[in-house]
Write a protein that holds these residues in place. Structure first.
Motif: not given
Length: 476
Positions: A377-401
């Motif tokens: 899917d990415w190869e068909k439409e190459p794009r950057l990773f959209p970091l952020g909370n664009f709708d005020g209702a998102s959580i983004t979990m990074g790293s790992s225990p």
């Protein structure tokens, strides 16, 4: 709050102690390229003061870093875009930044004891607010060593298009291993690029490169919440057995110790709880249970309309998800983001197991076929990773225990705490760290708007599982 002032003492360039001859260039993959709009990763460790002078320490660290770079030549290179638009790491031994700094007015206690993470940590890292695309001209890594009143902070900033968290901690722990005196490193990086992530697709950029995808000006609060192993076990029990069963403290109290014994083959003839009897793919994990509770509580703290759709995004390591698997020490990015969505009303009106099951189902389903589809899917439409909370209702979990953040010893003991800088932080950005006690605990570094953080701190369902601030030493 302690004063954030940090003074730069010296700055220099560290080069690999051996020229890079086996690797000339490494092409950025479909997992590397989206990270070019992300800021440099900033992670570091707080250590007690070493049993030698700061001058000797700086000498040891410079020498060890030079040796480590000879094993990781990509980090001493620069990015380069070829005429076809493909971007490569040129392993040209151009070197990395090394900064010596001091903040002698700060003690270990004063920076670990506040409820919120103090601003001073942001001064312990180089390349503040620097996008990874800047690696075309800037070093791909910088190490800053900050002397405190009674401790040392070693902060490492690395280009996110060059490494993910797995590769970051592989390098960092190798650096420490060499500093401690090891003549041979435990695990060599794998620089192969003949993987599924290698692609002919080209990601196009506007003149001057990409822009950051989130606002860095919004007011934020940042806290590290500590969860002991026992608290996480309670959450796991709730997620796998639903709230009705878990509400009986008598049942849980009777089965808590038995469940751990059963997990370790010490059942003594007793029957394990339901979640230990499920097969591994059916069982909701401890971390998924913790994420589900965070998702519920942050959503409640945001006071969203019941119809508002919420999203929990979780970054996952794909090295072991592909068939055939990538080498565990494959160097570079090998991650994808798994989004899980639910309306605020559904998430809050149902029990913990509802959100936990949604997260669990998506993680389990993210196998070889799903990874391959994501790449296609990415190869068909190459794009950057959209970091952020664009709708005020998102959580983004990074790293790992699961990252070995405390498995580094520069020669005088393990870290007292792990902390990060300002990079890639916005309302709803969460990073998971292993707890410093080494007993299965987890730390969540939570970044939220001030109002939402207050709501989370007043959420009894969440706070009942939280223990003391991680890493905080006793008052002198």
């Amino acid at each position: 709050m302690p004063s954030p002032n940090t003074t730069i003492v010296s700055r220099c360039t560290i080069y690999p102690d051996q020229k890079s001859t086996t690797i000339e260039t490494l092409k950025l993959s479909v997992s590397d390229l989206p990270m070019l709009s992300c800021q440099y990763i900033q992670k570091g460790v707080l250590l007690p003061y070493p049993p030698y002078t700061i001058d000797d320490l700086i000498t040891f660290l410079k020498h060890s870093l030079s040796t480590a770079l000879s094993h990781f030549p990509a980090l001493a290179g620069r990015l380069q875009t070829d005429p076809t638009g493909h971007i490569h790491i040129v392993c040209n031994d151009a070197g990395v930044d090394f900064i010596e700094a001091k903040a002698r007015h700060l003690s270990i206690h004063t920076i670990l004891s506040p409820t919120d993470v103090p601003e001073c940590f942001k001064g312990f890292f180089a390349f503040d607010k620097t996008l990874s695309y800047s690696g075309h001209a800037k070093p791909l890594m910088a190490v800053q060593v900050t002397e405190l009143q009674d401790g040392i902070f070693i902060g490492c900033s690395v280009n996110h298009a060059v490494t993910d968290g797995t590769s970051f901690w592989h390098f960092f722990n190798t650096f420490a291993e060499i500093c401690k005196g090891s003549k041979k490193i435990s695990n060599s990086p794998d620089f192969s690029r003949n993987t599924l992530f290698n692609s002919p697709a080209v990601l196009k950029f506007p003149a001057g490169g990409p822009k950051v995808t989130f606002s860095g000006d919004e007011p934020l609060r940042e806290r590290v919440f500590h969860f002991r192993r026992e608290a996480i076990l309670k959450l796991k029990f709730r997620a796998n057995n639903n709230d009705l069963i878990c509400n009986s403290a008598e049942i849980f109290g009777k089965q808590r110790n038995d469940s751990w014994k059963a997990a370790n083959g010490e059942s003594n003839g007793k029957v394990a709880p339901l979640f230990l009897m499920k097969d591994k793919t059916a069982e909701i994990s401890s971390f998924q249970s913790l994420c589900a509770q965070l998702w519920r509580s942050v959503t409640r703290a945001r006071k969203l309309m019941p119809s508002k759709m919420t999203t929990f995004r979780m970054a996952v390591n794909c090295r072991h998800r592909l068939e055939p698997r990538l080498e565990p020490y494959y160097f570079g990015n090998a991650i994808q983001s798994i989004p899980t969505a639910a309306s605020a009303g559904e998430l809050l009106s149902k029990d913990l197991s509802f959100g936990a099951e949604l997260l669990h189902r998506n993680v389990v389903a993210h196998g070889d076929g799903t990874v391959r589809k994501g790449i296609s899917d990415w190869e068909k439409e190459p794009r950057l990773f959209p970091l952020g909370n664009f709708d005020g209702a998102s959580i983004t979990m990074g790293s790992s225990p699961r990252f070995p953040m405390y498995d580094n010893d520069f020669g005088w003991g393990r870290p007292l705490a792990v902390r990060s800088g300002r990079a890639n932080k916005f309302d709803g950005k969460i990073s998971a760290f292993p707890g410093g006690d080494g007993k299965g605990s987890v730390d969540l570094e939570v970044v939220l708007s001030p109002d939402t953080m207050i709501g989370l701190e007043n959420d009894g369902e969440f706070m009942q599982y939280v223990s003391e601030i991680s890493g905080c030493p006793p008052t002198p």
